[in-house]
Write a protein that holds these residues in place. Structure first.
Motif, short mmCIF file in Angstrom:
data_model
loop_
_atom_site.label_atom_id
_atom_site.label_comp_id
_atom_site.label_asym_id
_atom_site.label_seq_id
_atom_site.Cartn_x
_atom_site.Cartn_y
_atom_site.Cartn_z
N TYR B 338 0.86 -1.25 -0.01
CA TYR B 338 0.03 -0.02 0.14
C TYR B 338 0.71 1.53 0.15
N PHE B 339 1.84 1.30 0.92
CA PHE B 339 2.63 2.42 1.17
C PHE B 339 3.59 2.54 -0.27
N ALA B 340 4.19 1.48 -0.77
CA ALA B 340 4.86 1.60 -1.63
C ALA B 340 4.31 1.96 -3.20
N SER B 341 2.93 1.91 -3.19
CA SER B 341 2.50 2.36 -4.20
C SER B 341 2.38 3.71 -4.37
N PHE B 342 2.52 4.60 -3.53
CA PHE B 342 2.85 5.96 -3.41
C PHE B 342 4.13 6.38 -3.29
N GLY B 343 5.00 5.73 -2.59
CA GLY B 343 6.39 5.99 -2.15
C GLY B 343 7.31 5.59 -3.34
N VAL B 344 7.16 4.84 -4.18
CA VAL B 344 8.18 4.47 -5.14
C VAL B 344 7.90 5.20 -6.51
N ILE B 351 10.43 -1.98 -10.75
CA ILE B 351 10.79 -3.09 -9.98
C ILE B 351 9.44 -3.57 -9.07
N ALA B 352 8.82 -2.70 -8.49
CA ALA B 352 7.54 -3.14 -7.86
C ALA B 352 6.62 -3.75 -8.84
N ALA B 358 3.04 -6.82 -4.86
CA ALA B 358 3.22 -5.37 -5.12
C ALA B 358 2.77 -4.89 -6.51
N SER B 359 2.93 -5.98 -7.43
CA SER B 359 2.58 -5.66 -8.79
C SER B 359 1.13 -5.48 -9.20
N VAL B 360 0.18 -5.98 -7.96
CA VAL B 360 -1.02 -5.89 -8.22
C VAL B 360 -1.51 -4.47 -8.45
N VAL B 361 -0.66 -3.36 -7.59
CA VAL B 361 -1.04 -2.16 -7.76
C VAL B 361 -0.19 -1.53 -8.73
N SER B 362 1.33 -1.89 -8.73
CA SER B 362 2.26 -1.04 -9.49
C SER B 362 2.02 -0.98 -11.12
N MET B 363 1.70 -2.30 -11.53
CA MET B 363 1.82 -2.61 -12.93
C MET B 363 0.51 -1.80 -13.51
N PRO B 364 -0.78 -1.85 -12.97
CA PRO B 364 -1.87 -1.21 -13.57
C PRO B 364 -1.58 0.16 -13.50
#
Lengths: 309, 420
Positions: B338-344, B351-352, B358-364
């Protein structure tokens, strides 16, 4: 009974014994069940008696396959029991519980369907059982709304529904009022008269004495006695009650007699030697009046204390 | 004779029932029996969707998303009228100019002047709230006085009008045209990647994805764990274990809850897309829809990977109170996601987008921002599918090992060591 159930597969009666042989279970260093062997004959109520921690529940859990067996085996009709056999047994675990937030009827149908019944079969069976146990009008209620005794009845139904081929019930009578005990006992007898083996544990010895055709007594993980209540009684030393006009203290000094208890003129005795009876009465009459001399039918509780001592 | 016929046909019936004939040997074997996992899954679904708290929370969330859509709709259709109090006639002229400019920038903004006789009347009008600002002339410029903050659209329009008016006057004084003075002062913004989606919008969408995933995974994950421990605590699991294989029980639980989780997320996403279509971002709907479809796809596999682990967490516990500690590895991982999705951002985000969960949020989010090659989501989805397969295999094993343990809470480490 004249109407025996026939197995659809074999055309033979559904009479199958349940047997455990040399069953053992270790929990780390602790040996909870130590070489337990007994038979639960088809068509009979077998009472499984023992104190707390004697290993009753552990044994029953191994019979039902929910606890792995350290050594020994469970036999069904003379061959090692399979998971498919166990699926046809009704089981009631020691600690009670159901889905608290699901209606009674729904969850019993669910449990029936898991055992391979159709929804319609399960519903019919559940409703007739609820009827028998006086809960028919509460079938739509959530289980958590029922009293503990009624929850217990629902759980009994979960074990009994759908013509099980055997029953393994851990303390099925605990928490039931006398009336419920009777209807529960009737229900169990119906199953034994169908020819199925029924094993139930209890520490209410009077109840076990009243209901059981067969008994297994467990103490410290071992079987200390098995048989019918009569067999157990005859194996135990007969007791006699002696009531005298004077003090009975002198009885202690007689040979061949074990004094269980003396209270004034009343003595409870065990006659160890065959000739002891004659010597005792002769001496008693010499000293005064004998008001009573009668054999005592030992209660199961007495036998239980004896065999587990 | 009535008895002749039955005796004559009886041998035939017997022959037809012999093994090896085309007839099923008996009713039981021939009858269709619903697979156990399906019975379990059906119960999970029914119990969940008839749960009052679940219905209420679902409706509330839908209301929230729909509310956002309705607010956007109202916001975009609303016309705003600003009244400007003026005391000098020149002021009215400037307001007229400002009104034209403001209307051009946003058709729903109207500015009108209200001519007043003296300063105190103008001040009173602003103070009463009937006028937004008071435009009055001073030496060498104009002053905009307001009771509190000046609305941005109004301030910009008035400032532009004053500037244009002064520029025209100054140009006339030096004998030049306004155009000649303004030549070369315009700046056009361009990017290499054509017409990109606003960064702010991507951020909002990423946040929505992250929140949706976190909420659903936590809620349904905890639900799975709780329903496992409920059965374990009540020993119902012992009754069930004698009736069906534990693998089927696990499959039913994970399957049933995954279906509800997916159903809920699809519902929320659909309502969300409809809401977006009413907002100022409606033009971005096609790009967003593609990202949402990917998100749902990732969600399914990601949730499935976690679901088995949550079931294990339930099996490790022996009471409801134990769940908090046995589920902590999953909840920690979810919070990190959750936090990585805004933090990175940048390389971190790339990478995420390949790290399972993590890819559930980062890739879309990256797909929405338009900086992925066509093969990237496929590879990343493959990695997560492999991860899900591993968790299902390991999870199933630990679940079976620990489910029937009744002696207190097991740690993850102990569960690995426990023999079957």
């Amino acid at each position: 009974m004249t109407t025996q159930d026939m197995s659809p597969q074999t055309g033979r009666p559904e009479w199958t014994d349940l047997e455990v042989r040399g069953l053992r279970r270790d929990f780390g260093e602790v040996r909870a069940v130590d070489g337990v062997s007994f038979r639960v004959p088809a068509g009979a109520l077998t009472g499984f008696v023992g104190g707390n921690g004697a290993g009753k529940t552990t044994t029953m859990r191994m019979v039902m396959g929910v606890l792995s067996i350290t050594a020994g085996e469970v036999l069904w009709g003379g061959r090692p029991i399979t998971q498919a056999d166990r699926r046809q047994l009704g089981y009631m675990p020691e600690e009670r519980g159901l889905y608290p937030k699901q209606p009674v009827l729904d969850q019993l149908i669910y449990l029936g369907r898991l055992r391979g019944m159709s929804t319609a079969q399960a519903r019919t069976s559940v409703m007739s059982h609820l009827e028998r146990l006086g809960l028919a009008d509460r079938s739509r209620e959530h289980v958590e709304k029922l009293s503990l005794g009624n929850q217990q009845r629902v759980q009994i139904i979960a074990a009994l529904m759908g013509r099980p081929r055997g029953l393994v019930l851990d303390e099925p009578f605990s928490g039931l009022d006398p009336e419920a005990v009777d209807s529960m006992a009737d229900l169990l007898r119906e199953h034994t008269s169908r020819g199925v083996p029924v094993l139930f544990s209890s520490h209410q010895l009077d109840l076990v004495e009243r209901l059981c055709e067969h008994l297994v007594v467990l103490a410290r993980g071992k079987v200390v006695s098995t048989g019918t209540p009569e067999q157990l009684r005859s194996a135990s030393v007969a007791r006699h009650r002696l009531v005298l006009s004077g003090d009975a203290g002198w009885v202690r000094d007689l040979a061949g007699i074990h004094t269980v208890d003396i209270d004034g003129g009343v003595a409870l005795l065990e006659l160890l030697d065959p000739g002891a009876e004659r010597a005792l009465l002769t001496e008693a009459l010499r000293r005064g009046e004998v008001h009573e001399f009668s054999p005592q039918r030992p209660s199961l509780a007495q036998i239980y204390r004896e065999v587990t001592a | 004779m009535t008895t002749t016929q039955p005796t004559a046909t009886a041998p035939q019936q017997g022959a037809a029932g012999l093994p090896g004939s085309s007839q099923p040997p008996d009713g039981e074997a021939g009858a269709y029996e619903t697979p156990a996992w399906l019975i379990v899954a059906t119960r999970e679904v029914v119990v969940r969707v008839t749960n009052r708290a679940f219905i209420v929370s679902t409706l509330l969330t839908i209301a929230l998303i729909a509310g956002f859509g309705a607010f956007s709709l109202w916001q975009s259709s609303r016309t705003t009228t600003y009244t400007v109090a003026v005391t000098a006639p020149e002021g009215s002229a400037i307001v007229t100019q400002a009104a034209a400019a403001a209307h051009q920038a946003d058709a729903k903004v109207t500015i009108e002047a209200r001519q007043l006789s003296d300063d105190s009347a103008a001040r009173a009008l602003v103070e009463s709230g009937d006028a937004a600002v008071w435009l009055h002339g001073g030496d060498g410029g104009w002053t905009v006085t307001s009771a509190d903050e000046v609305p941005v659209a109004l301030g910009t329009a008035l400032e532009g009008a004053v500037r244009a008016d002064a520029l025209a006057a100054n140009a006339a004084a030096v004998g030049a045209s306004v155009d000649s003075l303004e030549r070369g002062t315009t700046v056009t913004v361009a990017r290499f990647d054509g017409s990109p989606i606003e960064e702010g919008f991507v951020k909002v969408a990423t946040f929505a994805f992250a929140l949706l995933f976190l909420m659903a995974a936590m809620m349904f994950g905890q639900q799975i764990a709780a329903s496992v421990v409920e059965e374990k605590q009540s020993r119902l699991v012992e009754i069930i274990a004698t009736a069906i294989p534990l693998r089927q029980l696990l499959a039913g639980k994970v399957g049933g809850n995954s279906v509800i989780a997916l159903g809920q997320v699809v519902l929320f996403a659909a309502v969300g897309l409809v809401a977006v279509s009413f907002s100022e971002w409606s033009a971005l709907l096609p790009a967003l829809s593609v990202a949402v479809v990917w998100f749902v796809l990732y969600f399914v596999i990601g949730f499935f990977a976690l679901a088995c682990l949550f079931a294990v967490a339930g099996a490790l516990a022996s009471r409801m109170e134990d769940l908090q500690s046995t589920t902590s590895p999953m909840t920690t991982a979810l919070m990190l996601v959750y936090f990585a999705s805004f933090g990175v951002s940048g390389t971190g985000a790339v990478i995420a987008s390949y790290v399972p969960i993590a890819s559930v949020v980062s890739m879309p989010a990256r797909i929405l921002a338009g900086d992925t090659a066509w093969w990237e989501p496929i590879v990343s989805l493959g990695i997560m599918a492999a991860f899900a397969a591993v968790t299902v295999l390991i999870g199933e094993k630990i679940y079976r090992r620990s489910l029937l343990q009744t002696r207190g809470r097991l740690s993850w480490r102990e569960a690995f060591r426990t023999p079957e």
